[in-house]
Scaffold this active site. Structure first.
Site, mmCIF file in Angstrom:
data_model
loop_
_atom_site.group_PDB
_atom_site.id
_atom_site.type_symbol
_atom_site.label_atom_id
_atom_site.label_comp_id
_atom_site.label_asym_id
_atom_site.label_seq_id
_atom_site.Cartn_x
_atom_site.Cartn_y
_atom_site.Cartn_z
ATOM 1 N N HIS A 1 -3.331 -5.546 -2.526
ATOM 2 C CA HIS A 1 -3.505 -5.349 -1.084
ATOM 3 C C HIS A 1 -2.468 -6.131 -0.291
ATOM 4 C CE1 HIS A 1 -6.220 -3.040 1.343
ATOM 5 N NE2 HIS A 1 -6.340 -4.014 2.238
ATOM 6 N N ARG B 1 0.065 -3.890 1.353
ATOM 7 C CA ARG B 1 -0.351 -3.277 2.621
ATOM 8 C C ARG B 1 -0.202 -4.282 3.764
ATOM 9 N NH1 ARG B 1 -3.575 1.008 4.595
ATOM 10 N NH2 ARG B 1 -5.295 0.451 5.985
ATOM 11 N N TYR C 1 -2.799 -8.156 13.154
ATOM 12 C CA TYR C 1 -1.355 -8.303 12.952
ATOM 13 C C TYR C 1 -0.604 -8.496 14.273
ATOM 14 C CZ TYR C 1 -2.708 -6.203 8.492
ATOM 15 O OH TYR C 1 -3.320 -5.939 7.290
#
Length: 327
Positions: free
Chosen positions: A271, A274, A306
């Site tokens: 992950h 990603r 983010y």
């Protein structure tokens, strides 16, 4: 319980619906008023549906889960939800439906916390069972309030979202080969989950885009990629004209992570690719709304994790801090 004389007057204390039903209690100055109110209460219960005591629901918690599975659960993509719910019913003692309360669940989760179970895992139990009652209510299979509706979930401290630097990306790619290398490049170029990239078919690579299907959200996503990556994928596709492009390569990816010496937070093995895509997308000036669509997030709140990496925000921190003002 009936009409009794007290120092304050005449007290009516009755349960006209029988045991385990609503109790009515009221004081009056005279016995005549008390008798009249008692008669009125009994008339209301006999004539009006709203006044009638609610019938008991003697179904077990597991019975409600079976009804939920029949009408809704079997359509869900996740196939292990029923097993989790059944285990939860057993852990709660599988009470009768009308006796299951918020206090019961609060006691259960307190014991789970004491046993060392993580708050995040307990929150999932809460969400699963709350969703069962909500869905049964929509289906008309549950007439009462959702017993878990007002319980607040535990607040979870946000985990660190680790991402790879350009130097670490190069180190990782140099340690990979074959299908594992190409799957990793696809994840880093599109933000795809490992399973989404690993299960790609030839038909999903066309028009300069990688079209992701069988996603976690159930919604398809199409992401433009570089000509160089398309060329690499076509080189693999030329060997097989049907079916999946890649063989299972997760084990080789894990070994490459270990060989390269990269240290990742627990649970973020593949992950991290990603997270790396999303982090570099924002650091390079990408739009947060575009990133939401690329990642397939159902809400913007998920993508906002983010947002702090956007370059304009970092520059403002450098410009507007109090030390900069003094200098």
């Amino acid at each position: 319980m009936s009409i009794n004389k007290s120092a304050k007057g005449w007290i009516v204390d009755i349960q006209p619906g029988g045991r385990h039903t609503k109790r009515y209690r009221k004081s009056f100055d005279t016995k005549g008023e008390a008798l009249a109110w008692e008669a009125w209460i009994k008339t209301q219960i006999n004539q009006s549906h709203e006044w009638q005591p609610q019938k008991r629901d003697t179904r077990r918690l597991s019975d409600l889960v079976d009804i939920w599975q029949q009408h809704h659960g079997q359509q869900l993509k996740a196939k292990n939800t029923l097993r989790k719910l059944k285990n939860l019913c057993a852990a709660l003692g599988n009470p009768t439906a009308d006796k299951f309360t918020a206090e019961d669940f609060s006691t259960y989760r307190s014991k789970r916390l004491e046993a060392g179970i993580s708050p995040n895992f307990i929150n999932r139990d809460h969400a699963y069972l709350r969703a069962v009652f909500n869905e049964l209510k929509r289906l008309g299979q549950w007439k009462r309030d959702n017993p878990l509706a007002k319980i607040r979930q535990f607040k979870i401290e946000e985990r660190e979202l680790s991402y790879l630097t350009l130097e670490q990306i190069k180190l990782l790619l140099d340690s990979l080969s074959g299908d594992a290398l190409l799957i990793t490049k696809i994840c880093l170029s599109t933000g795809a989950r490992w399973s989404e990239a690993e299960q790609l078919n030839i038909s999903q690579i066309r028009d300069g885009q990688i079209h992701l299907s069988k996603t976690k959200s159930g919604k398809n996503r199409s992401i433009p990629v570089s000509d160089e990556l398309i060329t690499e994928v076509h080189a693999v596709a030329n060997k097989s004209f049907t079916g999946r492009l890649f063989k299972s390569a997760y084990g080789r990816f894990r070994k490459s992570i270990e060989r390269s010496g990269l240290v990742l937070p627990e649970g973020q093995m593949s992950h991290v690719l990603r997270h790396t895509f999303a982090s570099h997308f924002m650091m390079n000036g990408g739009n947060i709304l575009v990133l939401q669509r690329l990642l397939g997030h159902s809400t913007l709140a998920m993508t906002m994790r983010y947002a702090h990496l956007a370059p304009d925000q970092m520059l403002e921190a450098k410009k507007y801090n109090p030390i900069a003002a003094l200098m």
